[in-house]
Design a protein around this motif. Structure first.
Motif, short mmCIF file in Angstrom:
data_model
loop_
_atom_site.label_atom_id
_atom_site.label_comp_id
_atom_site.label_asym_id
_atom_site.label_seq_id
_atom_site.Cartn_x
_atom_site.Cartn_y
_atom_site.Cartn_z
N ARG A 1 -5.99 8.30 1.98
CA ARG A 1 -5.74 9.41 1.06
C ARG A 1 -5.92 10.74 1.77
N ASP A 2 -5.24 11.74 1.22
CA ASP A 2 -5.28 13.07 1.86
C ASP A 2 -6.67 13.68 1.82
N ALA B 1 -13.93 6.70 1.77
CA ALA B 1 -13.45 5.73 0.79
C ALA B 1 -14.57 4.78 0.39
N ARG C 1 0.84 -1.19 0.00
CA ARG C 1 0.00 0.00 0.00
C ARG C 1 0.87 1.24 0.00
N TYR D 1 -9.47 12.27 2.20
CA TYR D 1 -10.32 11.74 3.25
C TYR D 1 -9.88 12.21 4.64
N MET E 1 -0.22 4.27 0.67
CA MET E 1 -0.61 5.16 1.77
C MET E 1 -1.68 4.47 2.59
#
Length: 643
Positions: free
Chosen positions: A39-40, A126, A34, A42, A36
């Motif tokens: 995500r930024d 998400a 993965r 969220y 990250m």
């Protein structure tokens, strides 16, 4: 076992373990890691989340828009949150999603049917998380609301439902309507044809029972669509309770103005079997007129069927998740259907004072036998089976309205030579073709199509003339004008720019073709004195000449052929003319010869039929072995053996 065998066994087992561990190590090394954890976009959910801005603003300022957004008012949403909020609380190392947001995400999914990514962009969550939220929240809604609003009635509650049916719909001893609804889903993996519908799509069945006020009293979800409604009822929990007599149904009760004790019953359509506590309408036998008492019985029974139809229609119109194919596994689909059923009863109960969820105009209404369609029928897809009303009743009489029968009677009474040609389909085609010659805008065609009971697409595909035929007619008329020396006005124009009205005005302005005033008056007098036959009515080429002009110019082959084409009655094919019919003597001979086949329900082979033909060749007229085989099959298939 000797020492060598033990060593070989231990060595083989160790080799297998080493191989498995090496494969697992290679998989862990080569798999994509993965990039990250989250995500930024969220991570910045809180300042810009939809629930903290738009939803709260709608709840405080505009009740109508909040209802359009969530299918309930703000007060109802707060009450629902108070019931389910404690079950929606989550704990996490990061800031967890609030219970109110989880509930609103689920409601928005059920109301709109949007995809998970679309809801993810809206609420900044998400898609994978939204998938889990919807599944968990739907199960919680079912666990919390079903004991409150969807529990099975007891004996006293059944009596109250029967009393409401008698007071509202004049249907005594009725406990509710029962019907099934298809919930279309994406084909589940490794299920074959279990969920396959006969229309080549996949679906599960929602079997629902309702009372007289459009509340659901019981549902059964998850049956395969490959089963019929009667089979679904038989295998369901409700069907088992109904058949075993453990449904808390009241004892026998007398009908109004009668002394006979009659059991309480549910009503369903012809897909359900006839039982002691389950009524269905009389089936109309082919080519036979239904007796009047059966018509009245079907009319009364159809009121109860219409209630369950409206209940499922309201559910479909309010929760648009049913408007599309649900892309989820069957377990999630079952949870979604159960949640919508509970929400239907819950919202209808809470909004009973405001009638914002289901008003009087939202359901079908009947006044003096005339049924006015409810507004929910306009909000569901056109291809939905619930979209049309099939119940029509003549006020002040005891007969059903049948459009085909009305047109047939009028065709016979008008003195038409071929009344069988005057059908509703031909009438629609005649109107559509006539309007095609006129210059009409799209909205005008839409109004005409709506008035005739279909869409503009259906109007263009099935009732109007094809465009190539219409263009051929234009070319033919242009050639006729060129022959008369009137084609100069079309110089420089393409075929799409030529209008029929222009051609008609040119032809009407011709001195040779224009009928005199005296001629017109005499034709009107003839029409008033004697009704015209179908030949006189249809013997008129559109916008070119009158019927009298055609009679004076029968020597012109083009016009005569045009009139004959209009009046042409299709004859039966030569195959149908020469088809031999079975007589009673030959039937009896065949059935006696193949008596053993009939008893064992076996279709005779080709050589057996040929042996029969060879034996009785001098006494029979039908020698085709296929017809003999078909007769034997149909006889034991439909159990109509003629001795």
């Amino acid at each position: 076992m000797d020492d060598n065998s033990k060593k070989i066994t231990v060595f083989g087992g160790a080799s297998v373990v080493a191989y498995v561990l090496s494969r697992k190590y290679r998989y862990n090394e080569t798999r994509n890691k993965r990039r990250m954890w989250v995500r930024d976009i969220y991570l910045k959910r809180k300042p810009h989340v939809l629930f903290d801005n738009l939803v709260k603003e709608l709840g405080l300022s505009n009740t109508e828009l909040f209802f359009n957004f969530s299918r309930m008012t703000a007060s109802t949403f707060e009450y629902l949150l108070s019931l389910c909020g404690s079950y929606l609380v989550k704990h996490s190392q990061r800031e967890a999603i609030a219970p109110a947001t989880r509930l609103m995400v689920t409601l928005r999914f059920l109301v709109t049917g949007d995809s998970y990514p679309s809801l993810g962009y809206t609420f900044k969550i998400a898609p994978s998380t939204i998938c889990k939220i919807i599944f968990e929240t739907c199960n919680i809604l079912w666990q919390v609301l079903s004991p409150r609003v969807l529990k099975l009635p007891i004996t006293q509650e059944w009596l109250s439902i029967a009393e409401d049916f008698n007071n509202l719909w004049h249907l005594p001893n009725c406990l509710g309507g029962i019907d099934g609804k298809n919930v279309h889903i994406k084909a589940p993996s490794h299920t074959g044809s279990q969920y396959l519908h006969y229309k080549n799509n996949f679906a599960i069945v929602l079997l629902a029972v309702c009372d007289s006020k459009y509340f659901l009293t019981h549902i059964n979800v998850g049956a395969y669509k490959s089963q019929c409604d009667g089979g679904v009822l038989k295998k369901s929990e409700f069907g088992q309770l109904l058949q075993n007599g453990t449904l808390n149904i009241p004892n026998l009760q007398k009908l109004p103005n009668a002394n006979d004790d009659v059991p309480f019953f549910f009503v369903g359509n012809e897909a359900f079997p006839l039982q002691v506590h389950l009524m269905r309408p009389y089936s109309k036998k082919r080519k036979l007129k239904m007796p009047e008492d059966q018509l009245v019985f079907n009319y009364r029974l159809s009121r109860g069927i219409r209630i369950i139809e409206n209940t499922l229609g309201i559910l479909t119109a309010r929760f648009r998740i049913y408007h599309r194919v649900i892309n989820a596994d069957p377990e999630t689909v079952d949870a979604i259907v159960k949640a919508t059923a509970c929400l239907h009863n819950f919202i209808k109960l809470q909004e009973s004072d405001t009638l914002i969820y289901c008003g009087h105009e939202f359901v079908d209404r009947e006044v003096d036998g005339i049924i006015t369609p409810g507004l929910w029928r306009k909000e569901i897809p056109r291809d939905c089976a619930l979209g049309t009303i099939n119940l029509r009743f003549v006020p002040g009489s005891k007969k059903w309205i049948s459009g085909a029968n009305v047109i047939r009677r009028l065709a016979i009474k008008c003195g038409a030579k071929h009344p069988q040609l005057l059908t509703s389909t031909r009438f629609r085609k005649h109107i559509a073709t006539t309007l095609q010659l006129m210059t009409m805008q799209l909205h005008q065609i839409e109004q005409v199509a709506t008035f005739m009971g279909h869409t503009r697409k259906t109007h263009a595909q099935f009732y109007r003339l094809p465009q190539d035929i219409f263009q051929t007619a234009k070319v033919a008329k242009v050639l006729l004008l060129l022959e008369k020396g009137k084609g100069k006005v079309f110089k420089g124009k393409c075929l799409s720019e030529i209008e029929i009205e222009e051609e008609a005005s040119i032809l009407e302005s011709s001195d040779d073709d224009a009928p005199t005033k005296k001629h017109t008056e005499s034709s009107i007098t003839q029409i008033n004195q004697k009704p015209q036959s179908s030949e006189q009515i249809y013997n008129v080429p559109t916008f070119i000449m009158s019927s009298e002009d055609i009679q004076q110019s029968n020597h012109e082959t083009e016009k005569t052929n045009c009139a004959e084409d209009v009046l042409h009655v299709p004859e039966k094919s030569s195959q149908n003319k020469g088809r031999a019919k079975w007589n009673s003597k030959e039937k009896k001979l065949v059935l006696n010869y193949f008596k053993s086949h009939l008893e064992e329900k076996i279709t005779p082979k080709k050589h057996e039929c040929e042996e029969y033909v060879a034996k009785y060749r001098n006494n029979i007229t039908i020698t085709d072995w296929v017809k003999i085989k078909t007769l034997v099959y149909n006889t034991f298939r439909y159990k109509v053996i003629n001795n």
